[in-house]
Design an enzyme around this catalytic site. Structure first.
Site, mmCIF file in Angstrom:
data_model
loop_
_atom_site.group_PDB
_atom_site.id
_atom_site.type_symbol
_atom_site.label_atom_id
_atom_site.label_comp_id
_atom_site.label_asym_id
_atom_site.label_seq_id
_atom_site.Cartn_x
_atom_site.Cartn_y
_atom_site.Cartn_z
ATOM 1 N N TYR A 81 16.595 29.007 11.108
ATOM 2 C CA TYR A 81 15.362 29.685 11.536
ATOM 3 C C TYR A 81 15.144 29.578 13.039
ATOM 4 C CZ TYR A 81 13.722 30.073 6.695
ATOM 5 O OH TYR A 81 13.574 30.387 5.379
ATOM 6 N N MET A 104 12.779 24.034 4.484
ATOM 7 C CA MET A 104 12.049 23.370 3.401
ATOM 8 C C MET A 104 12.990 22.573 2.490
ATOM 9 S SD MET A 104 9.616 25.016 0.457
ATOM 10 C CE MET A 104 8.479 25.785 1.601
ATOM 11 N N LYS A 115 0.846 -1.202 0.000
ATOM 12 C CA LYS A 115 0.000 0.000 0.000
ATOM 13 C C LYS A 115 0.879 1.248 0.000
ATOM 14 C CE LYS A 115 -0.348 -0.543 5.006
ATOM 15 N NZ LYS A 115 -1.053 -1.329 6.045
ATOM 16 N N ARG A 124 -10.615 -1.081 14.727
ATOM 17 C CA ARG A 124 -10.412 -0.230 13.555
ATOM 18 C C ARG A 124 -11.364 -0.724 12.477
ATOM 19 N NH1 ARG A 124 -4.528 0.686 10.797
ATOM 20 N NH2 ARG A 124 -4.939 -1.423 10.056
HETATM 21 C C1 LIG Z 1 -0.298 -2.256 6.756
HETATM 22 C C2 LIG Z 1 -0.847 -3.564 7.142
HETATM 23 C C3 LIG Z 1 -0.015 -4.694 7.217
HETATM 24 C C4 LIG Z 1 1.481 -4.611 7.081
HETATM 25 O O1 LIG Z 1 2.000 -4.114 8.289
HETATM 26 P P1 LIG Z 1 3.565 -3.951 8.543
HETATM 27 O O2 LIG Z 1 3.631 -3.572 9.963
HETATM 28 O O3 LIG Z 1 4.019 -2.891 7.626
HETATM 29 O O4 LIG Z 1 4.195 -5.258 8.248
HETATM 30 C C5 LIG Z 1 -0.599 -5.921 7.455
HETATM 31 N N1 LIG Z 1 -1.945 -6.031 7.647
HETATM 32 C C6 LIG Z 1 -2.769 -4.960 7.629
HETATM 33 C C7 LIG Z 1 -4.212 -5.145 7.868
HETATM 34 C C8 LIG Z 1 -2.240 -3.691 7.383
HETATM 35 O O5 LIG Z 1 -3.056 -2.627 7.386
#
Ligand SMILES: *Cc1c(COP(=O)(O)O)cnc(C)c1O
Length: 381
Positions: free
Chosen positions: A270, A323, A53, A151
């Site tokens: 800054y 930046m 992702k 979640r």
């Molecule tokens: C992002 C995600 C993973 C992968 O998690 P990592 O900690 O990056 O290995 C696995 N399962 C779900 C449901 C996720 O949202």
């Protein structure tokens, strides 16, 4: 070592010339493949997927997915359908699961690219079931069960009811997600693992998946039928506090624009947030928060920020990250190394991602997914 700029492969992001860009981001696909094989080998009776992702955690789907397919990976997880389309264009035959579920009315779009929704509520389950009935589509889907993270996912009770429902889709996977996967003895981890055992009993013939990167390193048999690592594939430490078992994949090196000496009492950057206590050599480097080098990595009024590596030593980032620039204390580094045109490593084998993120008050996941578009990207191995 075969190296080629991403630009030369047609597609992807990144600036084609190392000289034009302020920083170089190298991605070691050999190490990525080794990391995937290492996790796969931990549980030889389980399958190993890859979570890609957010453009493969910022590394680029276009290079990561082919490398993982070559390593033997046949199942990918993404967050969104559009990401699934991009994976499908590269991976003709892979299983692709979409973690963020089934948006209303999108079933046909899933079927068109043979993507599998991770169904997260009974509404989604029955919308998908209705689509299967009316369309005749036979594609897979996962059932996400909430075992305590609160979640996404159906409740335990709903999962039990679904296991007895005749009109449910034939799930190709049941899965849950751990809230504290890096803590084996956390009460929630223990409870979630127990709860998921019940779910497996209710769906005895459906493959089951529990573990993300850290989950894969839990004691017992956390892999079940399918492991879902993301972060560890990209070199992140799945076992915080212990030695990182993974190989480094991402290296970020930025160029020194100028080296100058600051006298005691003078400030840098800054907000005058850093004051020299002694004569200090500082390197001004071409990397800033616009490149995803988070501003929270700054040295702020006595609170140290991140570090960067040059000439086998770690040096503090001083003052606020701007930046497009950041200052590094290079006092005592030879003029051969700390020179205009030289490079300092901000993430890599000498400056682990997890350390940098920790010092910036965040996690390596955020650092990776924020990495910007202005780098010269180099793909290795
Ligand atoms: C992002 C995600 C993973 C992968 O998690 P990592 O900690 O990056 O290995 C696995 N399962 C779900 C449901 C996720 O949202």
């Amino acid at each position: 070592m075969a190296e080629q700029p991403l630009g030369a492969q047609g597609g992807g992001t990144g600036w084609s010339s190392a000289n034009d860009a302020g920083a170089t981001l190298s991605i070691d696909l050999g190490a990525l493949a080794t990391n995937w094989r290492m996790i796969a080998a931990r549980s030889p009776r389980s399958a190993c997927a890859a979570v890609v992702k957010a453009d493969a955690y910022g590394l680029g789907l276009g290079v990561v997915v082919p490398a993982l397919i070559n390593a033997g990976c046949g199942t990918f997880f993404v967050a969104h359908l559009e990401e699934a389309r991009r994976v499908r264009n590269i991976a003709e035959t892979a299983h692709i699961y979409v973690l963020n579920g089934l948006p209303p009315g999108s079933s046909q779009a899933f079927a068109e690219i043979e993507a599998r929704p991770v169904l997260c509520s009974t509404d989604e389950v029955f919308e998908w079931a209705g689509f299967l009935r009316t369309s005749g589509w036979r594609g897979g889907s996962a059932l996400q069960v909430d075992t305590g993270m609160n979640r996404l996912g159906v409740s335990m009770e709903q999962a039990r009811d679904l296991s007895q429902a005749v009109d449910r889709p034939p799930f190709s996977l049941i899965m849950t997600h751990l809230a504290c996967a890096e803590q084996a003895t956390h009460p929630l981890t223990v409870r979630q693992r127990e709860a998921f055992e019940s779910v497996r009993d209710w769906f005895p013939s459906t493959p089951a998946s529990l573990a993300n990167s850290s989950g894969a390193f839990l004691p017992g048999d956390p892999a079940l039928d399918l492991v879902r690592p993301g972060y560890a594939l990209y070199g992140g430490n799945p076992t915080p506090g212990l030695r990182n078992p993974m190989r480094n994949v991402v290296t970020l090196e930025a160029r020194i624009i100028q080296v100058r000496t600051v006298s005691p009492g003078e400030t840098v950057g800054y907000g005058a947030a850093w004051t020299a206590k002694r004569p200090t050599r500082i390197a001004i480097v071409s990397l800033g928060y616009a490149d995803g080098y988070l501003r929270s990595a700054s040295w702020e009024d006595g609170r140290p920020g991140a570090e960067a590596a040059i000439a086998d030593s770690r040096r503090p980032v001083i003052g606020r990250v701007s930046m497009d620039m950041v200052a590094v204390d290079v006092t005592g580094v030879s003029e051969l190394e700390a020179r205009r045109g030289g490079f300092i490593q901000f993430i890599g084998p000498d400056m682990p991602l997890d350390d940098v993120a920790n010092r910036a008050g965040t996690i390596g996941y955020e650092f990776l997914t924020r990495l910007g578009q202005r780098f010269h990207r180099v793909i290795k191995n």
